[in-house]
Design a protein around this motif. Structure first.
Motif, short mmCIF file in Angstrom:
data_model
loop_
_atom_site.label_atom_id
_atom_site.label_comp_id
_atom_site.label_asym_id
_atom_site.label_seq_id
_atom_site.Cartn_x
_atom_site.Cartn_y
_atom_site.Cartn_z
N ASP A 76 39.44 51.53 28.50
CA ASP A 76 38.30 50.64 28.71
C ASP A 76 37.48 51.24 29.85
N ARG A 77 36.57 50.47 30.40
CA ARG A 77 35.76 50.98 31.51
C ARG A 77 36.15 50.29 32.81
N ASP A 78 36.13 51.06 33.90
CA ASP A 78 36.47 50.49 35.19
C ASP A 78 35.25 49.82 35.82
N GLN A 80 33.21 50.83 37.86
CA GLN A 80 32.06 51.73 37.98
C GLN A 80 31.56 52.21 36.61
N LEU A 81 32.07 51.58 35.54
CA LEU A 81 31.71 51.88 34.16
C LEU A 81 32.20 53.25 33.69
N ARG A 82 33.18 53.80 34.38
CA ARG A 82 33.81 55.03 33.93
C ARG A 82 35.01 54.67 33.05
N PHE A 83 35.32 55.55 32.09
CA PHE A 83 36.47 55.29 31.24
C PHE A 83 37.76 55.38 32.06
N ARG A 84 38.69 54.48 31.76
CA ARG A 84 40.00 54.53 32.40
C ARG A 84 41.06 54.28 31.33
N GLY A 85 42.25 54.77 31.56
CA GLY A 85 43.32 54.62 30.59
C GLY A 85 43.93 53.23 30.61
N ARG A 86 44.29 52.74 29.43
CA ARG A 86 45.04 51.49 29.32
C ARG A 86 46.34 51.80 28.56
N LEU A 87 46.33 51.68 27.25
CA LEU A 87 47.52 52.09 26.50
C LEU A 87 47.66 53.61 26.45
N PRO A 685 31.87 40.54 42.19
CA PRO A 685 31.52 41.11 40.88
C PRO A 685 31.42 42.62 40.93
N THR A 686 31.56 43.24 39.77
CA THR A 686 31.34 44.68 39.66
C THR A 686 29.84 44.96 39.66
N LYS A 687 29.47 46.22 39.56
CA LYS A 687 28.05 46.60 39.60
C LYS A 687 27.27 46.03 38.43
N THR A 688 27.97 45.68 37.34
CA THR A 688 27.28 45.08 36.19
C THR A 688 27.27 43.56 36.26
N GLY A 689 27.85 42.99 37.33
CA GLY A 689 27.88 41.54 37.47
C GLY A 689 29.12 40.90 36.89
N ASN A 690 30.08 41.69 36.42
CA ASN A 690 31.30 41.15 35.83
C ASN A 690 32.22 40.63 36.93
N TYR A 691 32.26 39.32 37.09
CA TYR A 691 33.08 38.75 38.16
C TYR A 691 34.53 38.52 37.73
N SER A 692 34.82 38.62 36.43
CA SER A 692 36.19 38.38 35.96
C SER A 692 36.95 39.68 35.70
N PHE A 693 36.44 40.80 36.22
CA PHE A 693 37.07 42.09 35.96
C PHE A 693 38.53 42.10 36.40
N TYR A 694 38.82 41.46 37.54
CA TYR A 694 40.18 41.43 38.06
C TYR A 694 40.86 40.10 37.75
N PHE A 695 40.60 39.55 36.58
CA PHE A 695 41.11 38.21 36.26
C PHE A 695 42.63 38.12 36.42
N ASN A 696 43.35 39.16 36.07
CA ASN A 696 44.81 39.10 36.16
C ASN A 696 45.32 38.92 37.58
N LYS A 697 44.44 39.16 38.57
CA LYS A 697 44.83 38.98 39.97
C LYS A 697 44.35 37.65 40.53
N TRP A 698 43.66 36.87 39.71
CA TRP A 698 43.17 35.58 40.18
C TRP A 698 44.33 34.61 40.40
#
Length: 711
Positions: A76-78, A80-87, A685-698
């Motif tokens: 998915d994207r981190d 900073q909108l760069r690709f990052r590994g998940r599975l 929020p991230t640079k795109t305004g995504n405030y739930s990016f770290y939802f698993n840490k909420w």
């Protein structure tokens, strides 16, 4: 006398009830007293229910929200909108390129040459640093291996088509005797490779290759068709980009079955299986093969250049063991259905999904809620919340009241509330410009919407300033085309349609629509009338529905309106293209690939070009955008596509919204370091305004925390 007493006592009684409710209803911070478990669950509100919970089949936002919790993609994207590994832990991108040896062509400095001579010529050129122009040397520098593939013979079967392009059932054989081929392996994708190689092999080396000479057919066929088959079966050149994914070890699905490369291959095969009617098929049609190298390595080869390739593997991966042919056959037999016609779309999996994301499915009561439980075996570590509940609350006023009461944890602020709620110290507030837009879409298969003059006139009759002022309260911007406005793919040179009812009437007159004595628009004895639909539970779309209806009525069009429950709206009307015109919106990604929404091949049921837009020039640009790796040229193509769509007006592009969301102030980020120290920080929020990016840490705390600015 009795009436007088009632009139006196009624206000007193009302005041008493209001005072009682004030002391009885818990305050915002008291909502969890007596129910500490409430701190461990996050409750979201939605105006619409999910349609089904299978990432390769669904196409609505409600389903996608739940799927993002239950399923996981390779990447998915981190923030900073760069690709990052998940599975996947890592991946490599390289290319295998091929061209047929053209022994009838004369190579400068070499003359006519056979396969090994051509290969040696390329190897020598690669060693010679002073060969020629920088572009050519640049391509040679990426080549890591040069080899010869010997000639081979094979036969394919094709089916005749009638003049309308439909298959007739009559088949014939095509025998192919290929010449030798040169194989090049490059350490990156080089879209200019063959263009640069002409500097060495000659400008006509590839163009003069006549592949039809190597075909023979067991029936008569015209020259044009023969050439088409030859180009398909023996292309002079071929780019085959390759993705090599290295998968994360030790990952399990929610049923403890181990995830591996077979699940990746199965997900791809399920998407391209025509029985499943996946709306994602266009993203994976460019794939030539998915190969399982070992349980933790998968190799994906593409038929041609396809620049969005990496991003498509953010698709949630399905569990093969629950959905393969054997599993579906058993399910069909249990349900008393014919296994031959039973498909994944009919599987109960879509109501009881199993993935390997941070939350696992618990329960779904249609039009009420979807409940998920934390998956403690999640590869990245369990989420802080124990449960995620997605409540269906179609009425936005009810959502607002439930947020104030604390029975849901966040609320999407409506435009007229922004000025008040974004500064309310009781809540944390987030805002930004949406990655998407709202539009009126016209079913171009139906008259009179097949005429671009009519579509443009309908747009000119709508006062967007009125919508901005009275519906959006200034929380929106005009938009003219299909790309995200914050990116350089969007063509800012194109101006919005001017509000001009008289100009609209002139366009309609040119299309044959003129007012009759009753003031109605009429053509060939038929009055101009149609139905405009949208989903219920969305006050903004409902208001736009009324404004559009009134605007079109003013110019003599009889417009009926209909509000439909979300699932009916999507499944029965949108997916089946059963509408005249509709109000809807797209939530877009930053990638400029618009194939699914705008290419003419995507107009079938359950596909996303449900307005039926078809334009040859647009199709060509969409393909070019998909195959272009140079950002500057990609932007150029996007601007041209934007221009065509703005000219053709299959949509009346209305606005891109500015969004504001408020969240319970007790929700913060909780992290634990290796020493076991707990740290609470504010949600940012991230640079795109995504405030739930770290939802698993909420996590929700019992009281509003007092924190320093840095957390």
């Amino acid at each position: 006398m009795t009436t007088r007493r009632v009139l006196i006592l009624a206000p007193v009684l009302l005041i008493f009830i209001l005072l009682q409710s004030y002391f009885w209803v818990p305050t915002y911070e008291q909502q969890t007293r007596g129910n500490p478990q409430r701190l461990n669950e996050y409750i979201a509100g939605s105006i619409g229910d999910a349609s089904l919970l299978n990432p390769i089949l669904s196409a609505d936002s409600a389903s996608s929200t739940i799927e993002s919790m239950v399923f996981e993609g390779l990447i998915d994207r981190d923030e900073q909108l760069r690709f990052r590994g998940r599975l996947a832990t890592s991946w490599e991108v390289y290319e295998e390129a091929f061209f047929y040896v053209n022994e009838s062509a004369s190579i400068p400095g070499l003359g006519r040459a056979g396969p090994q001579e051509v290969a040696n010529f390329l190897k020598t050129a690669k060693k010679n640093k002073d060969t020629t122009a920088s572009g050519f040397q640049h391509s040679l520098g990426h080549i890591t291996e040069i080899s010869v593939i010997p000639p081979k013979n094979f036969t394919v079967i094709r089916e005749e088509k009638d003049p309308a392009g439909k298959k007739t059932g009559v088949t014939f054989n095509i025998s192919v005797a290929t010449p030798a081929r040169i194989k090049l392996i490059l350490n990156r994708v080089d879209q200019d490779l063959f263009q640069n190689l002409t500097q060495l092999l000659g400008k006509d080396y590839f163009e003069s290759f006549r592949s039809e000479r190597f075909l023979s057919i067991d029936r008569r066929i015209d020259t044009e068709k023969l050439a088409a088959y030859a180009r398909e079966l023996l292309p002079a050149t071929e780019h085959n980009p390759v993705l090599l994914f290295h998968l994360r070890p030790g990952v399990s699905f929610h049923d403890d079955h181990r995830f591996d490369a077979g699940d990746v291959k199965f997900t791809y095969e399920a998407i391209i299986n025509p029985k499943n009617l996946s709306p994602r098929i266009s993203d994976y049609e460019p794939v030539k093969a998915v190969e399982v190298i070992d349980p933790l390595t998968v190799r994906i080869v593409y038929k041609r250049l396809y620049s969005p390739a990496v991003g498509t593997w953010s698709m949630g991966i399905l569990p093969e063991h629950l959905l393969n042919a054997q599993a579906l056959e058993k399910e069909a037999l249990r349900a008393g259905k014919d296994p031959r016609s039973f498909s994944m779309r009919q599987s109960s999996f879509n109501r009881h999904p199993t993935g390997c994301g941070p939350f696992k499915f618990r329960d779904w009561k249609s039009d009420q809620y979807i409940a998920l439980d934390r998956f403690d075996g999640y590869w990245e570590g369990p989420a802080n919340y124990q449960r995620y509940i997605y409540r269906i609350i179609p009425d936005l006023l009810t959502q607002e009241m439930e947020f104030y009461a604390g029975t849901i944890d966040s609320y999407g602020v409506q435009p007229h509330q922004v000025a008040r709620l974004e500064k309310d110290i009781r809540y944390q507030s987030f805002s930004g410009t949406a990655f998407g837009y709202t539009y009126i879409g016209y079913n171009t298969r139906r008259k009179p919407f097949d005429d671009p003059r009519v579509r443009k006139a309908l747009g000119m009759a709508i006062d967007m300033d009125k919508i901005s002022r009275y519906v959006l309260y200034g929380q929106g911007e005009k938009i003219t085309g299909p790309f995200v406005k914050q990116t350089d793919y969007y063509n800012h040179a194109i101006k919005p349609l001017t509000y001009d009812p008289q100009g609209a009437l002139k366009l309609l007159a040119a299309a044959g629509w003129k007012r009759n004595p009753a003031g109605r628009l009429e053509k060939d004895g038929q009055t101009f009338k149609f139905t405009l639909i949208t989903n219920s539970g969305n006050d903004l779309r409902k208001a736009i529905l009324a404004i559009a209806q009134d605007a079109w009525k003013q110019i003599g069009i009889d417009v009926r309106t209909d509000l439909l429950e979300w699932s009916v709206f999507i499944q029965e009307r949108v997916n089946k293209a059963d509408f005249d015109a509709l109000i809807l919106g797209w939530q877009m990604g930053i990638d400029p690939d618009l194939y699914q929404i705008w290419h003419s091949s995507q107009t079938n049921p359950y596909q996303l070009n449900f307005v039926g837009f078809k334009n040859t020039e647009a199709d060509d640009l969409i393909i070019r955008i998909r195959q272009e790796y140079d950002h500057g040229r990609q932007v150029e193509y996007c601007h041209k596509l934007h221009e065509i769509i703005a000219r053709e007006q299959p949509y009346t592009f209305l606005y891109v919204g500015k969004w504001t969301a408020v969240l319970d102030k007790r929700i913060v980020l909780k992290t634990v370091d290796d020493a076991g120290n707990v740290r609470y920080t504010k949600i940012k929020p991230t640079k795109t305004g995504n405030y739930s990016f770290y939802f698993n840490k909420w996590v929700k705390l019992p009281q509003v925390p007092m924190m320093l600015d840095e957390g």
